[in-house]
Motif scaffolding. Structure first.
Motif, PDB file in Angstrom:
ATOM      1  N   GLN A 105       0.830  -1.209   0.000  1.00 21.92           N
ATOM      2  CA  GLN A 105       0.000   0.000   0.000  1.00 21.92           C
ATOM      3  C   GLN A 105       0.863   1.257   0.000  1.00 21.92           C
ATOM      4  O   GLN A 105       0.579   2.211  -0.730  1.00 21.92           O
ATOM      5  CB  GLN A 105      -0.931   0.012   1.220  1.00 21.92           C
ATOM      6  CG  GLN A 105      -2.043  -0.995   1.157  1.00 21.92           C
ATOM      7  CD  GLN A 105      -2.782  -1.135   2.480  1.00 21.92           C
ATOM      8  OE1 GLN A 105      -2.208  -0.960   3.550  1.00 21.92           O
ATOM      9  NE2 GLN A 105      -4.064  -1.454   2.388  1.00 21.92           N
ATOM     10  N   ALA A 106       1.916   1.247   0.810  1.00 20.52           N
ATOM     11  CA  ALA A 106       2.798   2.411   0.873  1.00 20.52           C
ATOM     12  C   ALA A 106       3.495   2.641  -0.472  1.00 20.52           C
ATOM     13  O   ALA A 106       3.570   3.782  -0.942  1.00 20.52           O
ATOM     14  CB  ALA A 106       3.824   2.229   1.987  1.00 20.52           C
ATOM     15  N   LEU A 107       3.976   1.584  -1.090  1.00 21.20           N
ATOM     16  CA  LEU A 107       4.601   1.729  -2.404  1.00 21.20           C
ATOM     17  C   LEU A 107       3.600   2.265  -3.425  1.00 21.20           C
ATOM     18  O   LEU A 107       3.921   3.161  -4.209  1.00 21.20           O
ATOM     19  CB  LEU A 107       5.173   0.391  -2.876  1.00 21.20           C
ATOM     20  CG  LEU A 107       6.392  -0.130  -2.114  1.00 21.20           C
ATOM     21  CD1 LEU A 107       6.688  -1.571  -2.518  1.00 21.20           C
ATOM     22  CD2 LEU A 107       7.598   0.763  -2.319  1.00 21.20           C
ATOM     23  N   ASP A 108       2.394   1.726  -3.400  1.00 24.11           N
ATOM     24  CA  ASP A 108       1.350   2.190  -4.320  1.00 24.11           C
ATOM     25  C   ASP A 108       1.001   3.656  -4.078  1.00 24.11           C
ATOM     26  O   ASP A 108       0.605   4.364  -5.002  1.00 24.11           O
ATOM     27  CB  ASP A 108       0.089   1.337  -4.198  1.00 24.11           C
ATOM     28  CG  ASP A 108       0.245  -0.052  -4.785  1.00 24.11           C
ATOM     29  OD1 ASP A 108       1.229  -0.289  -5.534  1.00 24.11           O
ATOM     30  OD2 ASP A 108      -0.614  -0.906  -4.495  1.00 24.11           O
ATOM     31  N   ASP A 109       1.148   4.106  -2.830  1.00 20.47           N
ATOM     32  CA  ASP A 109       0.860   5.498  -2.479  1.00 20.47           C
ATOM     33  C   ASP A 109       2.033   6.432  -2.766  1.00 20.47           C
ATOM     34  O   ASP A 109       1.956   7.624  -2.482  1.00 20.47           O
ATOM     35  CB  ASP A 109       0.475   5.604  -0.999  1.00 20.47           C
ATOM     36  CG  ASP A 109      -0.901   5.024  -0.698  1.00 20.47           C
ATOM     37  OD1 ASP A 109      -1.673   4.788  -1.648  1.00 20.47           O
ATOM     38  OD2 ASP A 109      -1.191   4.804   0.499  1.00 20.47           O
ATOM     39  N   GLY A 110       3.121   5.889  -3.285  1.00 17.30           N
ATOM     40  CA  GLY A 110       4.250   6.718  -3.686  1.00 17.30           C
ATOM     41  C   GLY A 110       5.371   6.862  -2.676  1.00 17.30           C
ATOM     42  O   GLY A 110       6.275   7.670  -2.868  1.00 17.30           O
ATOM     43  N   VAL A 111       5.333   6.094  -1.591  1.00 17.73           N
ATOM     44  CA  VAL A 111       6.423   6.134  -0.616  1.00 17.73           C
ATOM     45  C   VAL A 111       7.652   5.509  -1.256  1.00 17.73           C
ATOM     46  O   VAL A 111       7.565   4.473  -1.927  1.00 17.73           O
ATOM     47  CB  VAL A 111       6.040   5.395   0.681  1.00 17.73           C
ATOM     48  CG1 VAL A 111       7.194   5.391   1.674  1.00 17.73           C
ATOM     49  CG2 VAL A 111       4.792   6.008   1.304  1.00 17.73           C
ATOM     50  N   GLU A 112       8.798   6.145  -1.063  1.00 16.64           N
ATOM     51  CA  GLU A 112      10.038   5.638  -1.659  1.00 16.64           C
ATOM     52  C   GLU A 112      10.350   4.239  -1.132  1.00 16.64           C
ATOM     53  O   GLU A 112      10.205   3.975   0.063  1.00 16.64           O
ATOM     54  CB  GLU A 112      11.200   6.573  -1.339  1.00 16.64           C
ATOM     55  CG  GLU A 112      11.110   7.896  -2.053  1.00 16.64           C
ATOM     56  CD  GLU A 112      12.357   8.720  -1.845  1.00 16.64           C
ATOM     57  OE1 GLU A 112      13.468   8.156  -1.835  1.00 16.64           O
ATOM     58  OE2 GLU A 112      12.201   9.937  -1.697  1.00 16.64           O
ATOM     59  N   PRO A 113      10.814   3.342  -2.014  1.00 17.81           N
ATOM     60  CA  PRO A 113      11.105   1.965  -1.606  1.00 17.81           C
ATOM     61  C   PRO A 113      12.070   1.862  -0.423  1.00 17.81           C
ATOM     62  O   PRO A 113      11.905   0.999   0.428  1.00 17.81           O
ATOM     63  CB  PRO A 113      11.698   1.340  -2.868  1.00 17.81           C
ATOM     64  CG  PRO A 113      11.093   2.122  -3.978  1.00 17.81           C
ATOM     65  CD  PRO A 113      10.975   3.523  -3.460  1.00 17.81           C
ATOM     66  N   ARG A 114      13.061   2.742  -0.333  1.00 17.45           N
ATOM     67  CA  ARG A 114      14.017   2.628   0.784  1.00 17.45           C
ATOM     68  C   ARG A 114      13.341   2.890   2.123  1.00 17.45           C
ATOM     69  O   ARG A 114      13.669   2.273   3.121  1.00 17.45           O
ATOM     70  CB  ARG A 114      15.222   3.528   0.583  1.00 17.45           C
ATOM     71  CG  ARG A 114      14.942   4.986   0.646  1.00 17.45           C
ATOM     72  CD  ARG A 114      16.215   5.761   0.308  1.00 17.45           C
ATOM     73  NE  ARG A 114      15.884   7.094  -0.067  1.00 17.45           N
ATOM     74  CZ  ARG A 114      16.081   8.136   0.708  1.00 17.45           C
ATOM     75  NH1 ARG A 114      16.624   7.981   1.886  1.00 17.45           N
ATOM     76  NH2 ARG A 114      15.748   9.334   0.306  1.00 17.45           N
ATOM     77  N   PHE A 115      12.372   3.821   2.164  1.00 17.82           N
ATOM     78  CA  PHE A 115      11.636   4.073   3.408  1.00 17.82           C
ATOM     79  C   PHE A 115      10.780   2.866   3.771  1.00 17.82           C
ATOM     80  O   PHE A 115      10.672   2.499   4.938  1.00 17.82           O
ATOM     81  CB  PHE A 115      10.752   5.316   3.286  1.00 17.82           C
ATOM     82  CG  PHE A 115      11.518   6.597   3.139  1.00 17.82           C
ATOM     83  CD1 PHE A 115      12.544   6.934   4.008  1.00 17.82           C
ATOM     84  CD2 PHE A 115      11.210   7.477   2.118  1.00 17.82           C
ATOM     85  CE1 PHE A 115      13.244   8.117   3.870  1.00 17.82           C
ATOM     86  CE2 PHE A 115      11.907   8.660   1.959  1.00 17.82           C
ATOM     87  CZ  PHE A 115      12.928   8.981   2.836  1.00 17.82           C
TER      88      PHE A 115
END
Length: 77
Positions: free
Chosen positions: A38-48
Motif C-alpha cells: 500500500q505504501a509503495l502504491d501510495d508513492g512512498v520511496e522503496p528505501r523508506f
C-alpha cells in the motif's frame, strides 16, 4: 533504492513466498498503518518502505542488505 532492488531484497532477506506475503499483509506503524505494498502504491520511496519493514521485523542492520556485500545501505534520512 529502486523498486527492483526492493523486491530483490524482500526475496533474498525474507524469502520469496514469505516476504511477498508479508509485504501484502503486515501493517506497519512506521508507514501510517499501511502495508508495504500500500505504501509503495501510495508513492512512498522503496528505501523508506524497506527500512520500515525491517524495523517492524527487528532485522539487524547487518542482515538487511542480503549477501551482496557490494550493495550499499541507502541512507535513512
Amino acid at each position: 533504492m529502486r523498486f527492483r532492488e526492493f523486491w530483490q531484497l524482500v526475496d533474498e532477506v525474507l524469502g520469496s513466498a514469505h516476504g511477498r506475503e508479508l509485504t501484502r499483509s503486515l501493517v506497519l506503524g512506521g508507514l501510517d498503518h499501511r502495508t508495504a505494498v500500500q505504501a509503495l502504491d501510495d508513492g512512498v520511496e522503496p528505501r523508506f518502505v524497506w527500512h520500515a519493514l525491517c524495523d517492524e521485523l527487528d532485522i539487524p542492520d547487518a542482515q538487511r542488505w542480503g549477501a551482496d556485500t557490494r550493495r550499499q545501505a541507502p541512507p535513512r534520512r
